[in-house]
Design a protein around this motif. Structure first.
Motif, PDB file in Angstrom:
ATOM      1  N   HIS A  24       0.819  -1.214   0.000  1.00 50.35           N
ATOM      2  CA  HIS A  24       0.000   0.000   0.000  1.00 50.35           C
ATOM      3  C   HIS A  24       0.857   1.271   0.000  1.00 50.35           C
ATOM      4  O   HIS A  24       0.410   2.318   0.451  1.00 50.35           O
ATOM      5  N   GLU A  25       2.079   1.164  -0.512  1.00 49.43           N
ATOM      6  CA  GLU A  25       2.966   2.318  -0.607  1.00 49.43           C
ATOM      7  C   GLU A  25       2.802   2.981  -1.970  1.00 49.43           C
ATOM      8  O   GLU A  25       2.600   2.306  -2.977  1.00 49.43           O
ATOM      9  N   MET A  26       2.903   4.304  -1.972  1.00 50.53           N
ATOM     10  CA  MET A  26       2.810   5.074  -3.203  1.00 50.53           C
ATOM     11  C   MET A  26       4.129   5.786  -3.460  1.00 50.53           C
ATOM     12  O   MET A  26       4.733   6.316  -2.540  1.00 50.53           O
ATOM     13  N   THR A  27       4.520   5.785  -4.725  1.00 48.97           N
ATOM     14  CA  THR A  27       5.682   6.547  -5.162  1.00 48.97           C
ATOM     15  C   THR A  27       5.185   7.562  -6.171  1.00 48.97           C
ATOM     16  O   THR A  27       4.524   7.193  -7.153  1.00 48.97           O
ATOM     17  N   VAL A  28       5.476   8.833  -5.932  1.00 50.41           N
ATOM     18  CA  VAL A  28       5.070   9.902  -6.837  1.00 50.41           C
ATOM     19  C   VAL A  28       6.331  10.569  -7.359  1.00 50.41           C
ATOM     20  O   VAL A  28       7.186  10.998  -6.582  1.00 50.41           O
ATOM     21  N   PHE A  29       6.448  10.658  -8.687  1.00 53.94           N
ATOM     22  CA  PHE A  29       7.619  11.280  -9.302  1.00 53.94           C
ATOM     23  C   PHE A  29       7.166  12.159 -10.455  1.00 53.94           C
ATOM     24  O   PHE A  29       6.492  11.689 -11.373  1.00 53.94           O
ATOM     25  N   ILE A  30       7.507  13.433 -10.387  1.00 55.12           N
ATOM     26  CA  ILE A  30       7.262  14.370 -11.493  1.00 55.12           C
ATOM     27  C   ILE A  30       8.563  15.155 -11.669  1.00 55.12           C
ATOM     28  O   ILE A  30       8.890  16.004 -10.834  1.00 55.12           O
ATOM     29  N   PRO A  31       9.341  14.873 -12.720  1.00 57.63           N
ATOM     30  CA  PRO A  31      10.629  15.551 -12.886  1.00 57.63           C
ATOM     31  C   PRO A  31      10.457  17.059 -13.008  1.00 57.63           C
ATOM     32  O   PRO A  31       9.522  17.546 -13.643  1.00 57.63           O
ATOM     33  N   ASP A  32      11.364  17.781 -12.395  1.00 61.68           N
ATOM     34  CA  ASP A  32      11.389  19.247 -12.430  1.00 61.68           C
ATOM     35  C   ASP A  32      10.146  19.884 -11.819  1.00 61.68           C
ATOM     36  O   ASP A  32       9.836  21.039 -12.106  1.00 61.68           O
ATOM     37  N   ALA A  33       9.399  19.135 -11.005  1.00 60.63           N
ATOM     38  CA  ALA A  33       8.192  19.675 -10.366  1.00 60.63           C
ATOM     39  C   ALA A  33       7.986  18.997  -9.011  1.00 60.63           C
ATOM     40  O   ALA A  33       6.919  18.451  -8.726  1.00 60.63           O
ATOM     41  N   GLU A  34       9.005  19.037  -8.178  1.00 57.92           N
ATOM     42  CA  GLU A  34       8.922  18.380  -6.871  1.00 57.92           C
ATOM     43  C   GLU A  34       7.805  18.964  -6.017  1.00 57.92           C
ATOM     44  O   GLU A  34       7.151  18.241  -5.264  1.00 57.92           O
ATOM     45  N   GLU A  35       7.554  20.271  -6.129  1.00 60.00           N
ATOM     46  CA  GLU A  35       6.478  20.864  -5.328  1.00 60.00           C
ATOM     47  C   GLU A  35       5.121  20.290  -5.717  1.00 60.00           C
ATOM     48  O   GLU A  35       4.263  20.064  -4.860  1.00 60.00           O
ATOM     49  N   ALA A  36       4.926  20.000  -6.992  1.00 62.41           N
ATOM     50  CA  ALA A  36       3.673  19.388  -7.445  1.00 62.41           C
ATOM     51  C   ALA A  36       3.597  17.942  -6.962  1.00 62.41           C
ATOM     52  O   ALA A  36       2.533  17.487  -6.525  1.00 62.41           O
ATOM     53  N   ALA A  37       4.703  17.224  -7.024  1.00 59.26           N
ATOM     54  CA  ALA A  37       4.726  15.838  -6.534  1.00 59.26           C
ATOM     55  C   ALA A  37       4.389  15.800  -5.044  1.00 59.26           C
ATOM     56  O   ALA A  37       3.652  14.922  -4.589  1.00 59.26           O
ATOM     57  N   GLN A  38       4.893  16.761  -4.297  1.00 58.01           N
ATOM     58  CA  GLN A  38       4.600  16.809  -2.866  1.00 58.01           C
ATOM     59  C   GLN A  38       3.126  17.114  -2.618  1.00 58.01           C
ATOM     60  O   GLN A  38       2.520  16.564  -1.692  1.00 58.01           O
ATOM     61  N   LYS A  39       2.527  17.957  -3.445  1.00 57.49           N
ATOM     62  CA  LYS A  39       1.087  18.231  -3.322  1.00 57.49           C
ATOM     63  C   LYS A  39       0.280  16.949  -3.524  1.00 57.49           C
ATOM     64  O   LYS A  39      -0.709  16.713  -2.827  1.00 57.49           O
ATOM     65  N   VAL A  40       0.708  16.126  -4.486  1.00 57.01           N
ATOM     66  CA  VAL A  40       0.022  14.850  -4.738  1.00 57.01           C
ATOM     67  C   VAL A  40       0.164  13.942  -3.521  1.00 57.01           C
ATOM     68  O   VAL A  40      -0.814  13.364  -3.053  1.00 57.01           O
ATOM     69  N   ARG A  41       1.378  13.824  -3.000  1.00 56.68           N
ATOM     70  CA  ARG A  41       1.610  12.988  -1.813  1.00 56.68           C
ATOM     71  C   ARG A  41       0.745  13.451  -0.641  1.00 56.68           C
ATOM     72  O   ARG A  41       0.119  12.634   0.043  1.00 56.68           O
ATOM     73  N   ASP A  42       0.720  14.755  -0.417  1.00 55.82           N
ATOM     74  CA  ASP A  42      -0.073  15.306   0.683  1.00 55.82           C
ATOM     75  C   ASP A  42      -1.560  15.023   0.485  1.00 55.82           C
ATOM     76  O   ASP A  42      -2.263  14.635   1.426  1.00 55.82           O
ATOM     77  N   PHE A  43      -2.044  15.210  -0.741  1.00 58.32           N
ATOM     78  CA  PHE A  43      -3.464  14.991  -1.029  1.00 58.32           C
ATOM     79  C   PHE A  43      -3.855  13.533  -0.798  1.00 58.32           C
ATOM     80  O   PHE A  43      -4.930  13.244  -0.268  1.00 58.32           O
ATOM     81  N   LEU A  44      -2.994  12.603  -1.175  1.00 66.74           N
ATOM     82  CA  LEU A  44      -3.312  11.184  -1.076  1.00 66.74           C
ATOM     83  C   LEU A  44      -2.977  10.574   0.288  1.00 66.74           C
ATOM     84  O   LEU A  44      -3.169   9.382   0.500  1.00 66.74           O
ATOM     85  N   SER A  45      -2.520  11.385   1.218  1.00 65.86           N
ATOM     86  CA  SER A  45      -2.081  10.855   2.513  1.00 65.86           C
ATOM     87  C   SER A  45      -3.207  10.692   3.533  1.00 65.86           C
ATOM     88  O   SER A  45      -2.984  10.126   4.598  1.00 65.86           O
ATOM     89  N   SER A  46      -4.394  11.180   3.218  1.00 63.98           N
ATOM     90  CA  SER A  46      -5.483  11.097   4.195  1.00 63.98           C
ATOM     91  C   SER A  46      -6.797  10.729   3.503  1.00 63.98           C
ATOM     92  O   SER A  46      -6.947  10.906   2.299  1.00 63.98           O
ATOM     93  N   PRO A  47      -7.759  10.215   4.271  1.00 64.63           N
ATOM     94  CA  PRO A  47      -9.063   9.856   3.704  1.00 64.63           C
ATOM     95  C   PRO A  47      -9.770  11.070   3.094  1.00 64.63           C
ATOM     96  O   PRO A  47      -9.604  12.201   3.544  1.00 64.63           O
ATOM     97  N   LYS A  48     -10.557  10.813   2.071  1.00 63.53           N
ATOM     98  CA  LYS A  48     -11.323  11.845   1.368  1.00 63.53           C
ATOM     99  C   LYS A  48     -12.799  11.454   1.374  1.00 63.53           C
ATOM    100  O   LYS A  48     -13.151  10.312   1.094  1.00 63.53           O
ATOM    101  N   THR A  49     -13.652  12.418   1.673  1.00 64.96           N
ATOM    102  CA  THR A  49     -15.093  12.218   1.585  1.00 64.96           C
ATOM    103  C   THR A  49     -15.577  12.963   0.353  1.00 64.96           C
ATOM    104  O   THR A  49     -15.246  14.128   0.156  1.00 64.96           O
ATOM    105  N   MET A  50     -16.331  12.261  -0.488  1.00 66.30           N
ATOM    106  CA  MET A  50     -16.763  12.857  -1.757  1.00 66.30           C
ATOM    107  C   MET A  50     -18.121  12.316  -2.173  1.00 66.30           C
ATOM    108  O   MET A  50     -18.554  11.275  -1.708  1.00 66.30           O
ATOM    109  N   GLU A  51     -18.756  13.060  -3.031  1.00 66.13           N
ATOM    110  CA  GLU A  51     -20.025  12.643  -3.617  1.00 66.13           C
ATOM    111  C   GLU A  51     -19.728  11.889  -4.913  1.00 66.13           C
ATOM    112  O   GLU A  51     -19.001  12.393  -5.780  1.00 66.13           O
ATOM    113  N   VAL A  52     -20.267  10.686  -5.033  1.00 66.88           N
ATOM    114  CA  VAL A  52     -20.065   9.872  -6.236  1.00 66.88           C
ATOM    115  C   VAL A  52     -21.404   9.298  -6.681  1.00 66.88           C
ATOM    116  O   VAL A  52     -22.332   9.157  -5.874  1.00 66.88           O
ATOM    117  N   PRO A  53     -21.528   8.958  -7.972  1.00 63.60           N
ATOM    118  CA  PRO A  53     -22.770   8.326  -8.438  1.00 63.60           C
ATOM    119  C   PRO A  53     -23.008   7.013  -7.701  1.00 63.60           C
ATOM    120  O   PRO A  53     -22.074   6.265  -7.428  1.00 63.60           O
TER     121      PRO A  53
END
Length: 102
Positions: A24-53
């Protein structure tokens, strides 16, 4: 070891997310955009509540909570909200690491 991957795109910088289904480990890599990769890691690090069909039809929505760290299915569901929350686009139809050869 089953690893699922998707291509990520941040302002033309192509990278990837790898999800190991056993650990259940995630690796996120975006060359030349580490700040964006970190945003992805942060977003995926916790549960999300959302409306779905719901199963009833496509215009009936219900609230669900997914935890991207629990399963690949939950991670995929969370990825559908990635761009709105981080500015990083999931290129669902582009094979991961394809941009390395361009």
């Amino acid at each position: 070891m089953a690893v699922q991957s998707v291509t990520l795109n941040y302002q033309g910088h192509y990278g990837y997310l790898d999800y190991n289904e056993e650990t259940h480990e995630m690796t996120v890599f975006i060359p030349d955009a580490e700040e964006a990769a970190q945003k992805v890691r942060d977003f995926l690090s916790s549960p999300k509540t959302m409306e779905v069909p719901t199963d009833q039809c496509t215009y009936h929505f219900g609230e669900v909570t997914v935890d991207p760290k629990n399963s690949w299915q939950d991670c995929q569901q969370a990825l559908t909200r990635l761009w709105v929350n981080t500015g990083v686009l999931v290129e669902w139809s582009m094979p991961p690491r394809m941009a390395n050869d361009l």
